[in-house]
Motif scaffolding. Structure first.
Motif, PDB file in Angstrom:
ATOM      1  N   UNK A 159      -7.689  10.101  -1.257  1.00 38.21           N
ATOM      2  CA  UNK A 159      -6.696   9.076  -0.949  1.00 38.21           C
ATOM      3  C   UNK A 159      -7.165   7.693  -1.382  1.00 38.21           C
ATOM      4  N   UNK A 160      -7.865   7.626  -2.488  1.00 37.04           N
ATOM      5  CA  UNK A 160      -8.434   6.369  -2.964  1.00 37.04           C
ATOM      6  C   UNK A 160      -7.372   5.292  -3.153  1.00 37.04           C
ATOM      7  N   UNK A 161      -6.151   5.680  -3.501  1.00 38.93           N
ATOM      8  CA  UNK A 161      -5.097   4.705  -3.782  1.00 38.93           C
ATOM      9  C   UNK A 161      -4.757   3.835  -2.583  1.00 38.93           C
ATOM     10  N   UNK A 162      -5.075   4.270  -1.374  1.00 38.43           N
ATOM     11  CA  UNK A 162      -4.716   3.485  -0.190  1.00 38.43           C
ATOM     12  C   UNK A 162      -5.639   2.289   0.001  1.00 38.43           C
ATOM     13  N   UNK A 163      -6.786   2.313  -0.667  1.00 37.30           N
ATOM     14  CA  UNK A 163      -7.762   1.241  -0.479  1.00 37.30           C
ATOM     15  C   UNK A 163      -7.490   0.112  -1.469  1.00 37.30           C
ATOM     16  N   UNK A 164      -6.338  -0.549  -1.261  1.00 42.07           N
ATOM     17  CA  UNK A 164      -5.987  -1.699  -2.081  1.00 42.07           C
ATOM     18  C   UNK A 164      -6.256  -2.963  -1.274  1.00 42.07           C
ATOM     19  N   UNK A 165      -5.713  -4.077  -1.743  1.00 40.94           N
ATOM     20  CA  UNK A 165      -5.983  -5.343  -1.076  1.00 40.94           C
ATOM     21  C   UNK A 165      -5.433  -5.451   0.326  1.00 40.94           C
ATOM     22  N   UNK A 166      -4.611  -4.470   0.748  1.00 41.48           N
ATOM     23  CA  UNK A 166      -4.083  -4.495   2.112  1.00 41.48           C
ATOM     24  C   UNK A 166      -5.107  -3.991   3.123  1.00 41.48           C
ATOM     25  N   UNK A 167      -6.210  -3.442   2.655  1.00 43.71           N
ATOM     26  CA  UNK A 167      -7.271  -2.955   3.540  1.00 43.71           C
ATOM     27  C   UNK A 167      -8.539  -3.765   3.311  1.00 43.71           C
ATOM     28  N   UNK A 213      -4.320  -3.416  -9.036  1.00 36.08           N
ATOM     29  CA  UNK A 213      -4.593  -2.094  -8.488  1.00 36.08           C
ATOM     30  C   UNK A 213      -3.399  -1.577  -7.711  1.00 36.08           C
ATOM     31  N   UNK A 214      -2.800  -2.448  -6.897  1.00 36.36           N
ATOM     32  CA  UNK A 214      -1.659  -2.020  -6.093  1.00 36.36           C
ATOM     33  C   UNK A 214      -0.511  -1.550  -6.981  1.00 36.36           C
ATOM     34  N   UNK A 215      -0.191  -2.318  -8.021  1.00 35.40           N
ATOM     35  CA  UNK A 215       0.940  -1.976  -8.878  1.00 35.40           C
ATOM     36  C   UNK A 215       0.696  -0.690  -9.663  1.00 35.40           C
TER      37      UNK A 215
END
Length: 301
Positions: free
Chosen positions: A180-188, A200-202
């Motif tokens: 689930x690497x994609x969840x570790x964006x700037x929101x975390x 990264x988010x986009x």
């Protein structure tokens, strides 16, 4: 607290059943006899009829569901009827069904516009019960809750013994670089430490699917990325951002390379990588207006 939750039967200190019968539920039954507490007009226990309603709905038995709803409504137990039907919505109904809104509307009509026990109120009760019985029943939410709760106990017991649990949550440990690497964006916090910002988010966190964006939405997204003055996106980045997720592997990453590497744990920052074979002509856009305008012309029709 939902309507009716404070009217459930309780037991006194001497073991006797204590009830709170609403005024609408008093009077005589169909046989001219004074109704006992929690008795319906047909002489049944409202607890039994209430249970019958939900079981009939769950089994898609339309006639029995309609009768049970009618019996509760005409007997002054409309609050019990609507409480039970709303419980069905969350306990026995497939997620996303519009029947939930249908039942809510019938309840509003029966209780706010008309009298629940009168003719129009009874019709609403029957309609709602039939709508519920015709909907697809499933115990998926209840089954998921029971399963996750059981796994939580197993994990806690294994943790106490300092052992690996025999059963674990489907997400595992939720660590960066994992599934689930994609969840570790700037929101975390972890994503921010790794400098995983808008780019990264986009290109990772905002991907949808498996159906993907429709043509109009995809056009808007591609143009919005091209017009972004603060973040550069290569053609490969654009393809990656718009690539639908794989229905067989929704957390996997597409084969398209983005031209950036977010796995550098030494610096925790973005690092540029060489473009992959076949992408030699897909260098990131610079800020030259003429180049950006030329790119936009491909998507402005």
């Amino acid at each position: 607290m939902a309507d009716g939750d404070d009217r459930q039967a309780t037991f006194g200190s001497d073991g006797s059943l204590e009830t709170d019968t609403t005024p609408d539920a008093t009077g005589d039954n169909d046989f001219g006899e004074a109704k006992e507490p929690n008795e319906t007009d047909g002489g049944y226990s409202r607890y039994v009829v209430s249970s019958l309603l939900q079981k009939a709905v769950r089994r898609s038995d339309e006639e029995i569901a309609a009768w049970a709803a009618w019996e509760l409504a005409r007997s002054g137990y409309a609050w019990n009827l609507w409480d039970r039907l709303n419980l069905y919505v969350v306990e026995d109904l497939r997620a996303g069904s519009d029947v939930a809104l249908t039942i809510e509307r019938y309840e509003e009509l029966a209780t706010e516009r008309w009298e629940p026990a009168e003719w129009k109120g009874r019709l609403c009760a029957i309609h709602a019960a039939l709508a519920a019985a015709r909907a697809r029943s499933t115990r998926e939410a209840s089954n998921a809750d029971a399963y996750f709760s059981a796994v939580a106990e197993v994990r806690a017991e294994a943790h106490e013994r300092d052992e690996e649990p025999a059963h674990d949550f489907p997400v595992g440990d939720l660590e960066p670089e994992g599934q689930f690497d994609a969840i570790f964006d700037g929101h975390t916090g972890e994503g921010a430490r790794r400098d995983r910002g808008t780019h990264f988010f986009k290109t990772h966190g905002a991907r949808v699917g498996p159906e993907g964006e429709d043509d109009q939405s995809a056009r808007w997204e591609r143009l919005a990325l091209l017009l972004d003055d603060e973040t550069d996106y290569s053609p490969a980045d654009l393809d990656r951002a718009l690539e639908p997720v794989d229905p067989e592997d929704p957390w996997g990453e597409p084969a398209t390379e983005s031209g950036r590497d977010y796995t550098d744990e030494t610096t925790g920052a973005d690092t540029d990588t060489e473009t992959t074979e076949g992408d030699a002509d897909t260098a990131p856009h610079d800020d030259d207006d003429s180049d950006r305008s030329g790119s936009l012309s491909d998507f402005s029709e």
